[in-house]
Design a protein around this motif. Structure first.
Motif, mmCIF file in Angstrom:
data_model
loop_
_atom_site.group_PDB
_atom_site.id
_atom_site.type_symbol
_atom_site.label_atom_id
_atom_site.label_comp_id
_atom_site.label_asym_id
_atom_site.label_seq_id
_atom_site.Cartn_x
_atom_site.Cartn_y
_atom_site.Cartn_z
ATOM 1 N N ARG A 1 91.456 39.991 -59.735
ATOM 2 C CA ARG A 1 91.635 39.204 -58.507
ATOM 3 C C ARG A 1 91.153 39.981 -57.278
ATOM 4 O O ARG A 1 90.462 39.439 -56.430
ATOM 5 C CB ARG A 1 93.120 38.835 -58.327
ATOM 6 C CG ARG A 1 93.369 37.985 -57.071
ATOM 7 C CD ARG A 1 94.762 37.410 -57.040
ATOM 8 N NE ARG A 1 95.798 38.391 -56.768
ATOM 9 C CZ ARG A 1 96.076 38.878 -55.560
ATOM 10 N NH1 ARG A 1 95.379 38.497 -54.515
ATOM 11 N NH2 ARG A 1 97.052 39.770 -55.391
ATOM 12 N N ALA A 2 91.537 41.246 -57.222
ATOM 13 C CA ALA A 2 91.178 42.014 -56.026
ATOM 14 C C ALA A 2 91.206 43.492 -56.351
ATOM 15 O O ALA A 2 91.701 43.909 -57.405
ATOM 16 C CB ALA A 2 92.139 41.717 -54.885
ATOM 17 N N VAL A 3 90.687 44.301 -55.440
ATOM 18 C CA VAL A 3 90.662 45.744 -55.641
ATOM 19 C C VAL A 3 90.970 46.429 -54.318
ATOM 20 O O VAL A 3 90.660 45.906 -53.242
ATOM 21 C CB VAL A 3 89.289 46.185 -56.211
ATOM 22 C CG1 VAL A 3 88.175 45.804 -55.250
ATOM 23 C CG2 VAL A 3 89.260 47.678 -56.470
ATOM 24 N N LEU A 4 91.641 47.586 -54.422
ATOM 25 C CA LEU A 4 92.096 48.286 -53.219
ATOM 26 C C LEU A 4 91.879 49.779 -53.413
ATOM 27 O O LEU A 4 92.339 50.359 -54.390
ATOM 28 C CB LEU A 4 93.586 47.984 -53.002
ATOM 29 C CG LEU A 4 94.338 48.770 -51.938
ATOM 30 C CD1 LEU A 4 93.744 48.514 -50.566
ATOM 31 C CD2 LEU A 4 95.811 48.378 -51.953
ATOM 32 N N ARG B 1 91.962 34.395 -52.059
ATOM 33 C CA ARG B 1 92.360 35.472 -51.156
ATOM 34 C C ARG B 1 93.839 35.353 -50.806
ATOM 35 O O ARG B 1 94.381 34.261 -50.726
ATOM 36 C CB ARG B 1 91.552 35.392 -49.860
ATOM 37 C CG ARG B 1 90.101 35.793 -50.004
ATOM 38 C CD ARG B 1 89.241 35.125 -48.943
ATOM 39 N NE ARG B 1 89.805 35.262 -47.607
ATOM 40 C CZ ARG B 1 89.389 36.142 -46.686
ATOM 41 N NH1 ARG B 1 88.387 36.947 -46.970
ATOM 42 N NH2 ARG B 1 89.939 36.192 -45.502
ATOM 43 N N ALA B 2 94.479 36.493 -50.589
ATOM 44 C CA ALA B 2 95.903 36.467 -50.237
ATOM 45 C C ALA B 2 96.112 35.913 -48.829
ATOM 46 O O ALA B 2 97.149 35.349 -48.520
ATOM 47 C CB ALA B 2 96.495 37.870 -50.339
ATOM 48 N N GLY B 3 95.108 36.059 -47.968
ATOM 49 C CA GLY B 3 95.145 35.390 -46.672
ATOM 50 C C GLY B 3 96.079 36.030 -45.663
ATOM 51 O O GLY B 3 96.503 37.169 -45.804
ATOM 52 N N ALA B 4 96.383 35.249 -44.631
ATOM 53 C CA ALA B 4 97.145 35.776 -43.496
ATOM 54 C C ALA B 4 98.312 34.850 -43.153
ATOM 55 O O ALA B 4 98.519 34.489 -41.993
ATOM 56 C CB ALA B 4 96.228 35.987 -42.298
ATOM 57 N N GLY B 5 99.080 34.490 -44.157
ATOM 58 C CA GLY B 5 100.194 33.565 -43.947
ATOM 59 C C GLY B 5 101.285 34.132 -43.059
ATOM 60 O O GLY B 5 101.889 33.413 -42.268
ATOM 61 N N ARG B 6 101.522 35.442 -43.188
ATOM 62 C CA ARG B 6 102.596 36.041 -42.379
ATOM 63 C C ARG B 6 102.235 36.014 -40.902
ATOM 64 O O ARG B 6 103.072 35.725 -40.051
ATOM 65 C CB ARG B 6 102.831 37.472 -42.821
ATOM 66 C CG ARG B 6 103.282 37.612 -44.248
ATOM 67 C CD ARG B 6 102.955 39.029 -44.716
ATOM 68 N NE ARG B 6 103.216 39.215 -46.120
ATOM 69 C CZ ARG B 6 102.397 38.824 -47.076
ATOM 70 N NH1 ARG B 6 101.273 38.190 -46.778
ATOM 71 N NH2 ARG B 6 102.696 39.038 -48.330
ATOM 72 N N PHE C 1 89.136 47.247 -49.336
ATOM 73 C CA PHE C 1 89.602 46.296 -50.343
ATOM 74 C C PHE C 1 88.621 45.147 -50.417
ATOM 75 O O PHE C 1 87.767 44.968 -49.533
ATOM 76 C CB PHE C 1 90.991 45.763 -49.976
ATOM 77 C CG PHE C 1 91.097 45.357 -48.537
ATOM 78 C CD1 PHE C 1 90.614 44.131 -48.104
ATOM 79 C CD2 PHE C 1 91.664 46.223 -47.601
ATOM 80 C CE1 PHE C 1 90.700 43.776 -46.773
ATOM 81 C CE2 PHE C 1 91.752 45.864 -46.267
ATOM 82 C CZ PHE C 1 91.257 44.640 -45.849
ATOM 83 N N ALA C 2 88.728 44.379 -51.503
ATOM 84 C CA ALA C 2 87.912 43.171 -51.626
ATOM 85 C C ALA C 2 88.599 42.251 -52.606
ATOM 86 O O ALA C 2 89.323 42.694 -53.502
ATOM 87 C CB ALA C 2 86.510 43.510 -52.112
ATOM 88 N N THR C 3 88.382 40.973 -52.426
ATOM 89 C CA THR C 3 88.837 39.982 -53.383
ATOM 90 C C THR C 3 87.634 39.581 -54.223
ATOM 91 O O THR C 3 86.525 39.452 -53.686
ATOM 92 C CB THR C 3 89.426 38.758 -52.652
ATOM 93 O OG1 THR C 3 90.591 39.185 -51.933
ATOM 94 C CG2 THR C 3 89.814 37.666 -53.623
#
Ligand SMILES: [Zn+2]
Lengths: 297, 663
Positions: B612-615, B640-645, B632-634
């Protein structure tokens, strides 16, 4: 204007009788808040959306990413997104006078015990818009000026006292701001009475007089209302303001408890924060109904 | 000293100043070019330094005129290998005499001290005499206060009637008058508050080759001096409270005057303060008598500063060796003169922060621990602060961040609004800002702006060392700096001493990394360059099997296994071992270690779940990483985990703001 709407009995001017109108105001504010918040979200998503944990990295202990996101003065959120958000909020302050107008009509008028129709609310909101904007702008400018004066006075006092090296100079200086804050509150209360007066005193004349003249007449009603019942008005406003503040504190506690997590905790925080905002809108409606009772004929 | 008033703007003017100054910046000797004449460092800490410059002085304060009359003797030993034909004296207070001083002329903004004093300061030496056998020489009659091409009067040359031989000890008698300035930078008065630092004619430090390390007082430069014993009698009005270097060995009140004698050996400076407004609290901490002097109404802050010392004294003792003195005085200057705060002198430090500083904002603790740290990185080690400011301010900023984090956790700078802001992270933010502009290891006067000086000397040095601590581990770093502290105590260390200790404890690669980071503007940026993740499939195409030609389509045979790779790039001239975390769609995570030496690495994977992604650097060890947003990258097609917070909070705050301005 001529229609068959009439003022409610004073003891029936209550927010609890206008739940749907309160919800409409809340939803309008929510929509505008989302609009205002969107540039910030876009900036965060562009910077950290591809992180495996998304923008959680902004809330990570140490706050390294947050520092860079906020503090980078060449492309950080403060310079590239916040100005758009602030501008949107300022426009929103004017746009929100529309749902406010509809709420005021719904709180104060009836047709044989049946509330006015939505279309009537909208039509009134359109006609009352400019007078309400005039009241909002003038009160905001006046409040800003008073606050500025308070800050200047506190600064001057501090500069006089501070050379004695005593920490109490700060306390005295901050105390000096308090009368200015009370004055700001009084201006706010008077402005709210004027808003209420637009609907309970000036509704009939809305099409016939200029917005400015209507606003001035509403202000005159507000002043006489303050002269008549200033203690009642300020007390009614202050109790609801305090309740609103308590709600915000609850929101802060909820945020501290739920933290910056994703998933269910984030949904819970959404709900908690929106309950705070809805509660504040309801308290505000309740106070406006009270203000209408004060300035009603 | 503390850099808290340094600004953080990075403007075109700053860049221009940088380019202009670069052409005249002095070059440093290569770090490997160790001074062969320096004796090898001992394995155990030196208990006492050799006393080179010892002062016996008497100082009388007139708080109405803000003057100090001083007289006394200087006993000085030529510890160099060469005979000495002249002496050099620092007259620091003359930096505030007029706008022709080197200090006032410096076109430097962005750091503390950038104000013109409303009342000037001077030091006028009336007498410097040497009784040599039967003859008394009036040395000051021949003084050269300034150079023909430079009107600065902070760096005085005194010719001698005869050579002072190596090993010879001589005594000079001195009389002088100070006029204190309205507080500038560290010293001066405000009303009846007096902070008296850099106040006596101070002989420059002599180096092994018989050269004096003398210099004019520069806007960004600090100090450098030889160790000695100080015996100072202070005379102030009775109503004044005194604070000074060393313990008070005698104290009396006589004729409306308070007279205190302070005696301290093994130090290289002496500062004092006098004010009739001081409140006082004394407490014994780890065997040291700690006195807090503070303005009325600052009891809470005094307690916070003492609490800091309850942690710091044992902590620093364990990491950098025991604090060898019996006293420590914390001076919190009045709010009107924050410029007097955040400064270090032997056994006396000045703190800072407004009385109303919220508990969640740890600046009072931070300034206190920083200035206390200088008892080591300045006081006990006594490195050349002008030539190598990173050795005192930089190492001390690292020690400050390390100690604050150990004491107060992740929110060691601020803990408010469910945000934990770390001191080390604050240093990294500032320190990485100008990493490519100037090198860290250069003299204070070579920095183009105060902002660069603050960011690079304090922030970047701290960030380099904290990165090494996180990469090599706390134990290894404690050993390394403990070794440095042992070798440096009382010995005026140089950059080589630091590099040597790092090499001995952390190895060649770590020492070379540190050298490049400090001396060659070394930088690093890890980045995820690309990611691939796909189901495992048999090769497609035409195959001749059992005499028949088969066509295998491109999308056949996926069996629920996935494979792919991530490409991680290291940019820049520094390298650290780093971890790469692979995050799979099923929620599982896997870490791969990379030595970080090559310029890139391709890490393959094979498993039952797509990537899913790498960090890179999931534990945020590489504080030096220039750009965290490419760490990091998706994977393509993964969500993408996005910016919900951020959306949640921004919407809520926007709602509150709208409610405030739109009734
Ligand atoms: Zn410092």
């Amino acid at each position: 204007m001529t229609d068959d709407l009439e003022l409610r009995d004073l003891d029936r001017m209550r927010a609890r009788g206008a739940v749907r109108a309160v919800l409409v105001v809340y939803l309008a504010e929510l929509a505008w808040s989302l609009l205002a918040a969107w540039p910030i979200r876009v900036h965060a998503s562009r910077s950290f959306g591809a992180h495996p944990d998304g923008d959680a990295v902004l809330f990570a202990p140490g706050a390294r990413a947050l520092l860079e996101w906020v503090g980078d003065d060449s492309g950080g959120v403060l310079v590239s997104a916040l100005p758009v958000t602030v501008a949107t909020l300022l426009v929103g302050a004017l746009v929100m006078q529309l749902p406010l107008g509809a709420l005021l009509l719904r709180l104060t008028h009836t047709r044989g015990g049946i509330p006015p129709r939505a279309g009537e609310g909208a039509a009134f909101a359109r006609r009352a818009f400019m007078p309400l904007v005039a009241i909002a702008l003038s009160s905001l400018v006046l409040e800003g000026a008073i606050l500025g004066g308070g800050v200047a006075a506190a600064g001057a006092l501090y500069d006089r006292l501070a050379p004695r090296g005593d920490a109490r100079a700060v306390v005295y200086a901050m105390t000096a701001v308090v009368p200015f804050l009370l004055l700001v509150a009084a201006v706010g209360v008077t402005a709210d009475l004027a808003r209420a007066a637009v609907v309970v005193r000036e509704r009939e004349n809305l099409g016939n007089a200029s917005a400015l003249r209507t606003a001035l007449r509403a202000l005159r009603h507000a002043f006489s209302g303050m002269r008549r019942a200033w203690a009642l008005a300020i007390g009614a406003w202050a109790s609801r303001w305090a309740a609103g503040l308590a709600l915000v504190v609850c929101g802060a506690v909820a945020a501290a408890y739920l933290g910056g997590k994703a998933g269910a905790a984030l949904v819970a925080l959404w709900v908690a924060h929106q309950i705070v905002l809805l509660g504040r809108t309801a308290l505000r409606a309740s106070w406006l109904a009270r203000a209408a009772r004060i300035v009603a004929p | 000293m503390s850099p808290f008033c340094a600004s953080r703007r990075h403007s075109g003017a700053v860049l221009l100043a940088f380019v202009l100054a670069l052409s005249c910046a002095p070059t440093l000797p290569a770090p490997q070019a160790a001074d062969a004449e320096r004796p090898a460092a001992p394995a155990t800490p030196t208990e006492h330094p050799e006393h080179v410059a010892s002062y016996t002085m008497r100082a009388k304060l007139d708080p109405a005129l803000h003057t100090v009359h001083g007289e006394g003797t200087l006993t000085w030993k030529n510890v160099s290998h060469s005979p000495v034909r002249e002496l050099w004296f620092h007259l620091y207070l003359n930096a505030f005499k007029n706008q022709s001083s080197n200090f006032m002329r410096a076109p430097i903004g962005g750091f503390r001290g950038a104000i013109v004093p409303t009342d000037w300061g001077t030091i006028d030496v009336k007498k410097l005499s040497w009784t040599d056998g039967a003859t008394t020489h009036e040395l000051w009659d021949a003084v050269e206060l300034s150079r023909p091409d430079d009107p600065d009067e902070t760096d005085a040359r005194v010719p001698l009637p005869r050579e002072i031989a190596p090993g010879e000890t001589v005594t000079f008698a001195m009389v002088w008058d100070d006029k204190l300035p309205q507080v500038v930078e560290r010293t001066g008065y405000d009303g009846s508050f007096h902070m008296v630092g850099q106040w006596f004619p101070k002989i420059a430090k002599i180096e092994d080759d018989g050269r004096f390390a003398h210099f004019p007082f520069h806007h960004l430069g600090e100090f450098y001096a030889d160790f000695g014993a100080y015996d100072v009698t202070l005379d102030v009005p009775e109503s004044f409270t005194l604070g000074a270097t060393g313990p008070a060995t005698e104290s009396k009140v006589e004729g409306g005057r308070r007279v205190e004698r302070h005696v301290q050996a093994d130090v290289h400076d002496f500062a004092w303060t006098a004010w009739d407004g001081f409140q006082k609290r004394t407490e014994t901490i780890a065997g040291v008598t700690v006195t807090a002097l503070y303005p009325p109404g600052y009891d809470d802050l005094a307690e916070r500063e003492l609490a800091t010392m309850r942690f710091a004294l044992p902590h620093y003792g364990e990491r950098y060796g025991a604090y060898p003195y019996t006293v420590l005085t914390l001076v919190h200057p009045p709010a009107t003169v924050p410029e007097a705060g955040g400064m270090e002198y032997p056994t006396l430090i000045t703190t800072g922060s407004p009385s109303w500083t919220p508990r969640g904002l740890l600046t009072p603790e931070l300034v206190t621990i920083h200035e206390f740290g200088h008892q080591y990185f300045y006081g006990l080690f006594a490195s050349d602060e002008v030539t190598w400011p990173f050795l005192d301010e930089g190492l001390n900023s690292y020690a400050e961040a390390e100690a604050m984090a150990k004491w107060r956790g992740a929110g060691s700078l601020m803990r408010m609004f469910d945000i934990e802001l770390g001191d080390a992270e604050g240093h990294a933010f500032r320190g990485n800002m100008f990493s490519k502009d100037e090198k860290v290891a250069q003299p204070a006067y070579a920095f183009t702006t105060g902002t660069h000086y603050g960011a690079l000397v304090y922030g970047r040095t701290s960030t380099i060392l904290e990165t090494m601590r996180r990469v090599h581990g706390d134990d290894a770093m404690r050993r390394a700096l403990g070794t440095y502290a042992k070798r440096a105590r009382f010995r005026h260390p140089r950059p080589d001493d630091l590099l040597g200790a790092i090499k001995d404890e952390l190895g060649e690669r770590a020492a070379e990394t540190l050298r490049v980071a400090l001396m060659e503007k070394g930088w690093v940026d890890y980045a995820v360059t690309s990611v691939a993740s796909a189901p495992v499939r048999p090769p497609a195409g035409l195959f001749d099997r059992g005499g028949k030609r088969e066509t295998v389509p491109a999308d056949s045979g996926a069996k629920g296994t996935f494979e792919g790779w991530v490409l991680v790039t290291r940019r820049g001239t520094l390298s650290f071992p780093v971890e790469v975390e692979l995050v799979f769609a099923d929620g599982s995570r896997k870490r791969e270690a990379w030595d970080g030496i090559a310029e890139s690495v391709r890490l393959p994977f094979h498993g039952t779940s797509p990537l899913r992604a790498v960090l890179v650097d999931p534990d945020a060890r590489i504080l030096l990483d220039e750009d965290r947003t490419n760490d990091f990258a998706t994977a393509p097609k993964a969500s993408r985990a996005g910016a919900g917070r951020v959306l949640e909070r921004a919407t809520y705050w926007a709602g509150l703001a709208l409610g405030a301005i739109a009734p």
